[in-house]
Design an enzyme around this catalytic site. Structure first.
Site, PDB file in Angstrom:
ATOM      1  N   PRO A  76       0.440  -7.033  -1.573  1.00  0.00           N
ATOM      2  CA  PRO A  76       0.171  -8.223  -0.760  1.00  0.00           C
ATOM      3  C   PRO A  76      -1.220  -8.779  -1.016  1.00  0.00           C
ATOM      4  O   PRO A  76      -2.218  -8.049  -0.998  1.00  0.00           O
ATOM      5  CB  PRO A  76       0.306  -7.687   0.672  1.00  0.00           C
ATOM      6  N   CYS A  77      -1.265 -10.098  -1.267  1.00  0.00           N
ATOM      7  CA  CYS A  77      -2.513 -10.707  -1.727  1.00  0.00           C
ATOM      8  C   CYS A  77      -3.161 -11.613  -0.691  1.00  0.00           C
ATOM      9  O   CYS A  77      -4.219 -12.182  -0.953  1.00  0.00           O
ATOM     10  CB  CYS A  77      -2.254 -11.506  -3.003  1.00  0.00           C
ATOM     11  N   GLN A  78      -2.545 -11.778   0.501  1.00  0.00           N
ATOM     12  CA  GLN A  78      -3.108 -12.708   1.472  1.00  0.00           C
ATOM     13  C   GLN A  78      -4.547 -12.340   1.838  1.00  0.00           C
ATOM     14  O   GLN A  78      -5.379 -13.211   2.081  1.00  0.00           O
ATOM     15  CB  GLN A  78      -2.246 -12.749   2.742  1.00  0.00           C
ATOM     16  N   GLY A  79      -4.824 -11.038   1.867  1.00  0.00           N
ATOM     17  CA  GLY A  79      -6.167 -10.605   2.222  1.00  0.00           C
ATOM     18  C   GLY A  79      -7.213 -10.888   1.178  1.00  0.00           C
ATOM     19  O   GLY A  79      -8.408 -10.821   1.449  1.00  0.00           O
ATOM     20  N   PHE A  80      -6.791 -11.231  -0.038  1.00  0.00           N
ATOM     21  CA  PHE A  80      -7.727 -11.564  -1.105  1.00  0.00           C
ATOM     22  C   PHE A  80      -7.813 -13.064  -1.338  1.00  0.00           C
ATOM     23  O   PHE A  80      -8.628 -13.520  -2.125  1.00  0.00           O
ATOM     24  CB  PHE A  80      -7.307 -10.888  -2.415  1.00  0.00           C
TER      25      PHE A  80
END
Length: 352
Positions: A76-80
């Protein structure tokens, strides 16, 4: 070569891998709606593990000794993401799910792995996550290469950059593919042949109203007579009125102040909000395009699921499952299949 797809989503990376000749046999995806879409379009030999990846345990993959094994996926990339400044930190637990990717690689010891993420991972906490990931794979004995690729260079009509780390267990250095498209594919070439829609259009299948006149649209039609998932969120009239004031390439700044009364401070809106696409250029990033209110280049409405899928390079025979909100999320989160295909075609050449 046999493939295992982790954090598969709807299956954009798997589609690119299959197109390159990878036999994707095992899949892990926690979201049931994305998993339903995956199974509607792919038939992995060992099915799909629909649960938290932390519960997944590597098993036996028959034939891997003869064909080779590649594990791929994008935690999951939302945090980046650069649009989520509040979550771009060491304190966000989702930012550490890449450790599960590492764990599975350690369990299977594949010949190759392909790790994918947003470009923001290079900037988060000064790049500490990338350094840590590279170190973890190197300690497992992998020779690693990394690069930032731009989807437009590989025929995708969207300005989307993705970061890749690719590793070999056998000491090979992966050489990233050169750009395949010097001429950019535009929004017009991607979606102009699709049916005209009204606000809130809810008929899933529609016949094409005219012939496709360019190679990109012809490729994604693949001989079909119509397409599914040509669905649009219904916006209220105030939203539609805002759309009418925005020219191609414009955004919220073009909306008169009296129509933005529900915003406490209009000037603090993100530049990507209320962006109308331009027909003669590639699209901006197709992320959470419903929340961002991305606007059709010539019609006063949001993008349909199929239009967003076209801008991601999904073919028209790729069916998305779930409510329209889940479909939009699946499209926005996906890796463009054409970009994935370029990565895996090069990988196949490295194994020969």
């Amino acid at each position: 070569m046999i493939g295992i797809d982790l954090f598969s989503g709807a299956g954009g990376m798997s589609l690119g891998a299959r197109q390159a000749g990878i036999d994707v046999q095992q899949v892990v995806e926690a979201d049931e709606h994305a998993a339903a879409t995956y199974l509607a379009n792919h038939k992995p030999k060992y099915g799909i593990f629909v649960d938290d990846i932390r519960k997944y345990q590597p098993g036996k993959i028959q034939g891997r000794d003869d064909e080779g094994l590649v594990i791929f996926g994008g935690p999951p990339c939302q945090g980046f993401s650069t649009s989520n400044q509040r979550t771009r930190s060491l304190d966000n637990e989702s930012n550490w799910l890449f450790e599960e990717f590492v764990r599975v690689v350690k369990g299977y010891r594949p010949d190759w792995f392909v790790f994918e993420n947003v470009r923001g991972i290079l900037e988060t906490e000064g790049g500490i996550f990338v350094d840590h990931i590279l170190e973890r794979f190197q300690k497992l004995g992998y020779t690693v290469s990394s690069d930032l690729l731009h989807a437009t260079d590989f025929g995708v009509p969207q300005k989307r950059a993705r970061f890749f780390i690719i590793g070999s267990l056998h000491g090979k250095t992966y050489i990233f593919p050169e750009a395949t498209h010097k001429t950019l594919v535009t929004v017009s070439k991607a979606i102009a042949d699709l049916p005209v829609l009204s606000n809130g259009a809810s008929t899933c299948y529609l016949s094409y109203p005219k012939r496709a006149t360019n190679k990109y649209a012809q490729l994604l039609r693949n001989g079909l007579k119509g397409c599914t998932n040509h669905l649009v969120t219904r916006n209220n009239e105030i939203i539609i009125e805002r759309y009418r004031h925005i020219p191609p390439g414009g955004n919220w700044e073009n909306i008169p102040d009296h129509l933005m009364g529900n915003y406490s401070d209009k000037s603090r809106c993100h530049t990507g909000i209320y962006r109308r696409l331009e027909l003669d250029k590639p699209s901006v990033v197709i992320g959470n395009y419903r929340k961002n209110m991305l606007i059709h280049p010539s019609q006063n409405r949001g993008l349909s699921v199929r239009e967003a899928a076209r801008l991601q390079s999904f073919p028209d025979d790729f069916v998305f499952k779930g409510s329209i909100g889940f479909q939009q999320q699946q499209v926005g989160n996906a890796v463009p299949p054409m970009l994935a295909n370029a990565i895996f075609k090069n990988l196949q050449e490295h194994t020969q």
